[in-house]
Motif scaffolding. Structure first.
Motif, PDB file in Angstrom:
ATOM      1  N   SER A  83       0.868  -1.175   0.000  1.00  0.00           N
ATOM      2  CA  SER A  83       0.000   0.000   0.000  1.00  0.00           C
ATOM      3  C   SER A  83       0.909   1.231   0.000  1.00  0.00           C
ATOM      4  O   SER A  83       1.731   1.401   0.900  1.00  0.00           O
ATOM      5  N   LEU A  84       0.768   2.060  -1.040  1.00  0.00           N
ATOM      6  CA  LEU A  84       1.670   3.198  -1.236  1.00  0.00           C
ATOM      7  C   LEU A  84       0.854   4.475  -1.403  1.00  0.00           C
ATOM      8  O   LEU A  84      -0.149   4.487  -2.118  1.00  0.00           O
ATOM      9  N   THR A  85       1.289   5.553  -0.763  1.00  0.00           N
ATOM     10  CA  THR A  85       0.608   6.848  -0.884  1.00  0.00           C
ATOM     11  C   THR A  85       1.570   7.851  -1.500  1.00  0.00           C
ATOM     12  O   THR A  85       2.644   8.120  -0.958  1.00  0.00           O
ATOM     13  N   VAL A  90      -2.629  10.373  -2.699  1.00  0.00           N
ATOM     14  CA  VAL A  90      -3.382   9.326  -3.397  1.00  0.00           C
ATOM     15  C   VAL A  90      -2.769   7.972  -3.043  1.00  0.00           C
ATOM     16  O   VAL A  90      -1.550   7.789  -3.164  1.00  0.00           O
ATOM     17  N   THR A  91      -3.611   7.015  -2.603  1.00  0.00           N
ATOM     18  CA  THR A  91      -3.131   5.696  -2.200  1.00  0.00           C
ATOM     19  C   THR A  91      -3.293   4.694  -3.334  1.00  0.00           C
ATOM     20  O   THR A  91      -4.346   4.621  -3.975  1.00  0.00           O
ATOM     21  N   TYR A  92      -2.234   3.920  -3.575  1.00  0.00           N
ATOM     22  CA  TYR A  92      -2.220   2.885  -4.609  1.00  0.00           C
ATOM     23  C   TYR A  92      -1.956   1.533  -3.938  1.00  0.00           C
ATOM     24  O   TYR A  92      -1.216   1.456  -2.944  1.00  0.00           O
ATOM     25  N   ASN A  93      -2.558   0.484  -4.467  1.00  0.00           N
ATOM     26  CA  ASN A  93      -2.365  -0.861  -3.932  1.00  0.00           C
ATOM     27  C   ASN A  93      -1.746  -1.763  -4.994  1.00  0.00           C
ATOM     28  O   ASN A  93      -2.147  -1.746  -6.158  1.00  0.00           O
ATOM     29  N   ASP A 118      -2.647  -2.032  -8.782  1.00  0.00           N
ATOM     30  CA  ASP A 118      -2.083  -0.837  -9.417  1.00  0.00           C
ATOM     31  C   ASP A 118      -0.641  -1.034  -9.880  1.00  0.00           C
ATOM     32  O   ASP A 118      -0.119  -0.225 -10.646  1.00  0.00           O
ATOM     33  N   GLU A 122       4.679   9.506   0.334  1.00  0.00           N
ATOM     34  CA  GLU A 122       4.330   9.968   1.674  1.00  0.00           C
ATOM     35  C   GLU A 122       4.158   8.827   2.682  1.00  0.00           C
ATOM     36  O   GLU A 122       4.377   9.024   3.880  1.00  0.00           O
ATOM     37  N   ALA A 123       3.751   7.651   2.242  1.00  0.00           N
ATOM     38  CA  ALA A 123       3.563   6.509   3.148  1.00  0.00           C
ATOM     39  C   ALA A 123       3.679   5.224   2.335  1.00  0.00           C
ATOM     40  O   ALA A 123       3.371   5.199   1.139  1.00  0.00           O
ATOM     41  N   ALA A 124       4.135   4.154   3.024  1.00  0.00           N
ATOM     42  CA  ALA A 124       4.266   2.863   2.336  1.00  0.00           C
ATOM     43  C   ALA A 124       4.336   1.746   3.364  1.00  0.00           C
ATOM     44  O   ALA A 124       5.018   1.856   4.377  1.00  0.00           O
ATOM     45  N   SER A 125       3.602   0.671   3.109  1.00  0.00           N
ATOM     46  CA  SER A 125       3.647  -0.528   3.951  1.00  0.00           C
ATOM     47  C   SER A 125       3.436  -1.731   3.054  1.00  0.00           C
ATOM     48  O   SER A 125       2.975  -1.609   1.912  1.00  0.00           O
TER      49      SER A 125
END
Length: 222
Positions: free
Chosen positions: A84-86, A90-93, A97, A121-124
């Motif tokens: 899961s990446l932002t 905007v968040t992409y999976n 994606d 901005e964020a990633a897990s």
């Protein structure tokens, strides 16, 4: 003959006990679970231009409108399950994606393309296997070939101001003398200083003196 049958039964019983023990051990063993992984904090707040550039993982190479990102697990025996990446809110999976490399002896990688110039901005991630939480990294990116056109720097002026030099003297002023009031073309009334008016006044004065003398003589002759 009786001894052979007894021996076969003993062997079959031993095999059955062995298989039963193996099944029991497998049932008692913990399941191979998945683990959560977090992005290396140093890679947050970055853009594609801040990493090593390599576009071999993206068909067609660099895109004019998209930045390509490649993530890698630091633990080689494990594989990415999902990410899961932002980027810039905007968040992409991944999936759907992006894509994840097929399981192999090499390190697991994940690939995605996002709008050019966006910030991570964020990633897990979810990875295979149990254990403590682990981290994954951005291994390289493929920066877009597009982006805003740089504003052209102003060109230095090549025109040199021609020196006018000292202004040429126009010589003595030739402006017309002031025209007396009443002169032709001024539209003003006549002035008492005009020679014509002065002569007329003198003539009238002389006529008046002559008339006075005539009147005096007539009175004396009466």
């Amino acid at each position: 003959m009786v001894h052979v049958r007894a021996r076969n039964r003993a062997v079959a019983g031993a095999v059955g006990l062995g298989l039963g023990a193996l099944v029991g051990m497998l049932a008692a063993a913990p399941a191979w679970a998945n683990t959560t992984a977090a992005i290396n904090p140093a890679h947050l707040g970055t853009q594609a231009g801040g990493f090593e550039q390599n576009c071999e993982d993206f068909q067609g190479g660099a895109s004019p409108t998209l930045d390509g990102w490649v993530f890698v697990l630091t633990d080689q025996p494990r594989d990415f399950v999902s990410l899961s990446l932002t980027f810039s809110g905007v968040t992409y999976n991944i999936p759907p994606d992006g894509t994840i490399s097929a399981p192999s002896p090499a390190t697991s990688k994940a690939f995605i393309q996002v709008p050019a110039g966006t910030t991570l901005e964020a990633a897990s991630a979810v990875v295979t296997g149990e254990g403590e939480s682990m981290k994954f990294n951005v291994t390289h990116t493929c920066k877009s070939t597009g982006g805003p056109s740089p504003s052209p720097s102003p060109r230095p002026s090549t025109s040199t101001s021609a020196s006018a030099g000292p202004s040429a003297s126009a010589g003595p002023s030739t402006s017309a003398r002031p025209v007396p009031s009443g002169a032709a073309g001024t539209g003003g009334g006549g002035s008492l200083d005009s020679p014509v008016v002065t002569a007329a006044a003198v003539t009238l004065g002389l006529l008046g003196v002559g008339a006075g003398l005539l009147v005096a003589r007539r009175r004396e002759g009466a």
